[in-house]
Write a protein that holds these residues in place. Structure first.
Motif, PDB file in Angstrom:
ATOM      1  N   GLY A  82     -10.630  -1.926 -19.439  1.00  0.00           N
ATOM      2  CA  GLY A  82     -11.878  -1.501 -18.810  1.00  0.00           C
ATOM      3  C   GLY A  82     -13.005  -2.486 -19.018  1.00  0.00           C
ATOM      4  N   VAL A  83     -13.134  -3.008 -20.224  1.00  0.00           N
ATOM      5  CA  VAL A  83     -14.198  -3.974 -20.518  1.00  0.00           C
ATOM      6  C   VAL A  83     -13.980  -5.266 -19.729  1.00  0.00           C
ATOM      7  CG1 VAL A  83     -15.188  -5.434 -22.341  1.00  0.00           C
ATOM      8  CG2 VAL A  83     -14.768  -3.008 -22.778  1.00  0.00           C
ATOM      9  N   ILE A  84     -12.759  -5.746 -19.698  1.00  0.00           N
ATOM     10  CA  ILE A  84     -12.464  -6.974 -18.953  1.00  0.00           C
ATOM     11  C   ILE A  84     -12.658  -6.741 -17.457  1.00  0.00           C
ATOM     12  CG2 ILE A  84     -10.689  -8.679 -18.409  1.00  0.00           C
ATOM     13  CD1 ILE A  84      -9.617  -8.228 -21.265  1.00  0.00           C
ATOM     14  N   TRP A  85     -12.281  -5.562 -16.971  1.00  0.00           N
ATOM     15  CA  TRP A  85     -12.506  -5.227 -15.559  1.00  0.00           C
ATOM     16  C   TRP A  85     -14.001  -5.231 -15.248  1.00  0.00           C
ATOM     17  CZ3 TRP A  85     -14.805  -0.719 -13.491  1.00  0.00           C
ATOM     18  CH2 TRP A  85     -14.743  -0.632 -12.104  1.00  0.00           C
ATOM     19  N   PHE A  86     -14.822  -4.734 -16.181  1.00  0.00           N
ATOM     20  CA  PHE A  86     -16.280  -4.765 -16.008  1.00  0.00           C
ATOM     21  C   PHE A  86     -16.760  -6.200 -15.803  1.00  0.00           C
ATOM     22  CE2 PHE A  86     -20.297  -5.649 -18.196  1.00  0.00           C
ATOM     23  CZ  PHE A  86     -21.179  -4.950 -17.366  1.00  0.00           C
ATOM     24  N   PHE A  87     -16.300  -7.126 -16.649  1.00  0.00           N
ATOM     25  CA  PHE A  87     -16.701  -8.529 -16.499  1.00  0.00           C
ATOM     26  C   PHE A  87     -16.201  -9.100 -15.172  1.00  0.00           C
ATOM     27  CE2 PHE A  87     -17.025  -8.376 -21.230  1.00  0.00           C
ATOM     28  CZ  PHE A  87     -18.380  -8.637 -21.291  1.00  0.00           C
ATOM     29  N   SER A  88     -15.027  -8.655 -14.740  1.00  0.00           N
ATOM     30  CA  SER A  88     -14.504  -9.069 -13.443  1.00  0.00           C
ATOM     31  C   SER A  88     -15.448  -8.645 -12.324  1.00  0.00           C
ATOM     32  CB  SER A  88     -13.116  -8.454 -13.238  1.00  0.00           C
ATOM     33  OG  SER A  88     -12.696  -8.562 -11.913  1.00  0.00           O
ATOM     34  N   MET A  89     -15.925  -7.421 -12.389  1.00  0.00           N
ATOM     35  CA  MET A  89     -16.829  -6.914 -11.349  1.00  0.00           C
ATOM     36  C   MET A  89     -18.187  -7.621 -11.386  1.00  0.00           C
ATOM     37  SD  MET A  89     -15.295  -4.746  -9.472  1.00  0.00           S
ATOM     38  CE  MET A  89     -13.889  -5.785  -9.568  1.00  0.00           C
ATOM     39  N   VAL A  90     -18.653  -7.975 -12.583  1.00  0.00           N
ATOM     40  CA  VAL A  90     -19.900  -8.738 -12.700  1.00  0.00           C
ATOM     41  C   VAL A  90     -19.733 -10.089 -12.008  1.00  0.00           C
ATOM     42  CG1 VAL A  90     -21.434  -9.935 -14.327  1.00  0.00           C
ATOM     43  CG2 VAL A  90     -20.729  -7.580 -14.778  1.00  0.00           C
ATOM     44  N   CYS A  91     -18.609 -10.745 -12.239  1.00  0.00           N
ATOM     45  CA  CYS A  91     -18.359 -12.039 -11.591  1.00  0.00           C
ATOM     46  C   CYS A  91     -18.284 -11.891 -10.078  1.00  0.00           C
ATOM     47  CB  CYS A  91     -17.060 -12.652 -12.121  1.00  0.00           C
ATOM     48  SG  CYS A  91     -17.150 -13.184 -13.828  1.00  0.00           S
ATOM     49  N   LEU A  92     -17.654 -10.823  -9.608  1.00  0.00           N
ATOM     50  CA  LEU A  92     -17.566 -10.598  -8.165  1.00  0.00           C
ATOM     51  C   LEU A  92     -18.957 -10.389  -7.564  1.00  0.00           C
ATOM     52  CD1 LEU A  92     -15.848 -10.185  -5.633  1.00  0.00           C
ATOM     53  CD2 LEU A  92     -15.728  -7.759  -6.242  1.00  0.00           C
ATOM     54  N   VAL A  93     -19.778  -9.598  -8.213  1.00  0.00           N
ATOM     55  CA  VAL A  93     -21.137  -9.355  -7.713  1.00  0.00           C
ATOM     56  C   VAL A  93     -21.948 -10.650  -7.719  1.00  0.00           C
ATOM     57  CG1 VAL A  93     -23.310  -8.158  -8.228  1.00  0.00           C
ATOM     58  CG2 VAL A  93     -21.149  -6.909  -8.272  1.00  0.00           C
ATOM     59  N   MET A  94     -21.800 -11.446  -8.764  1.00  0.00           N
ATOM     60  CA  MET A  94     -22.510 -12.733  -8.807  1.00  0.00           C
ATOM     61  C   MET A  94     -22.044 -13.635  -7.660  1.00  0.00           C
ATOM     62  SD  MET A  94     -24.742 -12.656 -11.149  1.00  0.00           S
ATOM     63  CE  MET A  94     -25.165 -14.382 -11.223  1.00  0.00           C
ATOM     64  N   GLY A  95     -20.748 -13.654  -7.398  1.00  0.00           N
ATOM     65  CA  GLY A  95     -20.231 -14.443  -6.283  1.00  0.00           C
ATOM     66  C   GLY A  95     -20.766 -13.956  -4.949  1.00  0.00           C
ATOM     67  N   ILE A  96     -20.846 -12.643  -4.782  1.00  0.00           N
ATOM     68  CA  ILE A  96     -21.391 -12.088  -3.543  1.00  0.00           C
ATOM     69  C   ILE A  96     -22.847 -12.480  -3.374  1.00  0.00           C
ATOM     70  CG2 ILE A  96     -22.029  -9.920  -2.397  1.00  0.00           C
ATOM     71  CD1 ILE A  96     -19.411  -8.746  -3.561  1.00  0.00           C
ATOM     72  N   PHE A  97     -23.622 -12.385  -4.453  1.00  0.00           N
ATOM     73  CA  PHE A  97     -25.024 -12.809  -4.383  1.00  0.00           C
ATOM     74  C   PHE A  97     -25.144 -14.281  -4.005  1.00  0.00           C
ATOM     75  CE2 PHE A  97     -26.388  -9.177  -7.248  1.00  0.00           C
ATOM     76  CZ  PHE A  97     -27.069  -8.514  -6.235  1.00  0.00           C
ATOM     77  N   LYS A  98     -24.297 -15.110  -4.610  1.00  0.00           N
ATOM     78  CA  LYS A  98     -24.340 -16.546  -4.305  1.00  0.00           C
ATOM     79  C   LYS A  98     -23.951 -16.812  -2.854  1.00  0.00           C
ATOM     80  CE  LYS A  98     -25.433 -18.165  -8.380  1.00  0.00           C
ATOM     81  NZ  LYS A  98     -26.636 -18.926  -8.629  1.00  0.00           N
ATOM     82  N   PHE A  99     -22.939 -16.109  -2.358  1.00  0.00           N
ATOM     83  CA  PHE A  99     -22.557 -16.269  -0.952  1.00  0.00           C
ATOM     84  C   PHE A  99     -23.674 -15.802  -0.023  1.00  0.00           C
ATOM     85  CE2 PHE A  99     -17.946 -16.320  -2.201  1.00  0.00           C
ATOM     86  CZ  PHE A  99     -17.666 -17.555  -1.649  1.00  0.00           C
ATOM     87  N   SER A 100     -24.333 -14.707  -0.361  1.00  0.00           N
ATOM     88  CA  SER A 100     -25.400 -14.198   0.511  1.00  0.00           C
ATOM     89  C   SER A 100     -26.617 -15.111   0.475  1.00  0.00           C
ATOM     90  CB  SER A 100     -25.788 -12.775   0.120  1.00  0.00           C
ATOM     91  OG  SER A 100     -26.424 -12.755  -1.140  1.00  0.00           O
ATOM     92  N   ASN A 101     -26.909 -15.724  -0.642  1.00  0.00           N
ATOM     93  CA  ASN A 101     -28.024 -16.672  -0.731  1.00  0.00           C
ATOM     94  C   ASN A 101     -27.735 -17.939   0.065  1.00  0.00           C
ATOM     95  OD1 ASN A 101     -29.552 -14.991  -2.314  1.00  0.00           O
ATOM     96  ND2 ASN A 101     -28.922 -15.939  -4.236  1.00  0.00           N
ATOM     97  N   SER A 102     -26.482 -18.364   0.096  1.00  0.00           N
ATOM     98  CA  SER A 102     -26.145 -19.580   0.829  1.00  0.00           C
ATOM     99  C   SER A 102     -26.277 -19.369   2.331  1.00  0.00           C
ATOM    100  CB  SER A 102     -24.739 -20.056   0.487  1.00  0.00           C
ATOM    101  OG  SER A 102     -23.783 -19.182   1.046  1.00  0.00           O
ATOM    102  N   GLY A 103     -26.044 -18.164   2.796  1.00  0.00           N
ATOM    103  CA  GLY A 103     -26.178 -17.870   4.215  1.00  0.00           C
ATOM    104  C   GLY A 103     -27.623 -17.937   4.675  1.00  0.00           C
ATOM    105  N   LYS A 104     -28.559 -17.557   3.814  1.00  0.00           N
ATOM    106  CA  LYS A 104     -29.973 -17.579   4.165  1.00  0.00           C
ATOM    107  C   LYS A 104     -30.501 -19.013   4.272  1.00  0.00           C
ATOM    108  CE  LYS A 104     -31.044 -13.159   2.086  1.00  0.00           C
ATOM    109  NZ  LYS A 104     -31.710 -12.459   1.000  1.00  0.00           N
ATOM    110  N   SER A 105     -29.990 -19.893   3.406  1.00  0.00           N
ATOM    111  CA  SER A 105     -30.504 -21.258   3.419  1.00  0.00           C
ATOM    112  C   SER A 105     -29.962 -22.061   4.598  1.00  0.00           C
ATOM    113  CB  SER A 105     -30.145 -21.960   2.110  1.00  0.00           C
ATOM    114  OG  SER A 105     -28.741 -22.062   1.984  1.00  0.00           O
ATOM    115  N   MET A 106     -28.887 -21.609   5.223  1.00  0.00           N
ATOM    116  CA  MET A 106     -28.289 -22.360   6.322  1.00  0.00           C
ATOM    117  C   MET A 106     -29.008 -22.113   7.653  1.00  0.00           C
ATOM    118  SD  MET A 106     -24.294 -21.922   5.357  1.00  0.00           S
ATOM    119  CE  MET A 106     -23.711 -23.110   6.531  1.00  0.00           C
ATOM    120  N   ARG A 107     -29.850 -21.078   7.716  1.00  0.00           N
ATOM    121  CA  ARG A 107     -30.534 -20.752   8.971  1.00  0.00           C
ATOM    122  C   ARG A 107     -31.727 -21.609   9.197  1.00  0.00           C
ATOM    123  NH1 ARG A 107     -30.247 -14.202   8.798  1.00  0.00           N
ATOM    124  NH2 ARG A 107     -28.043 -14.152   8.605  1.00  0.00           N
TER     125      ARG A 107
END
Length: 107
Positions: A82-107
């Protein structure tokens, strides 16, 4: 927990195939795009942590029933998963944020 014979092996094979395809697709996209390295790195970390969490989950559901402290070890393995899965989800959310930020800068 008791499982039908062969179920654990099918679970491991199925998870490995799906994770292999997902990681291969991610790495292929990363090599083709060559931008937004941070987002791809966070997503790769997510897959790695998720794989480790599933490893501990498998250890928890395939324990030795004759062991004196099987219940305690099972609970510990589930907690670690469960603890390791939590860190996995944190990494996924960080990746999603990074992907969404990159889309804004390309416009």
């Amino acid at each position: 927990m008791p499982l039908e014979e062969g179920v654990l092996e099918l679970f491991i094979i199925g998870f490995s195939v799906v994770m292999g395809i997902a990681i291969a697709a991610l790495l292929l996209l990363w090599l083709r795009k060559k931008n937004n390295n941070a987002a791809y790195a966070w997503t790769v970390l997510h897959f790695l942590f998720l794989g480790v969490a599933v490893y501990f989950l498998i250890k928890a559901i395939s324990f030795d029933y004759e062991h004196v402290m099987a219940s305690e070890e099972n609970s510990f393995q589930l907690g670690v998963a469960g603890v390791i899965w939590f860190f996995s989800m944190v990494c996924l959310v960080m990746g999603i944020f990074k992907f969404s930020n990159s889309g804004k800068s390309m416009r």
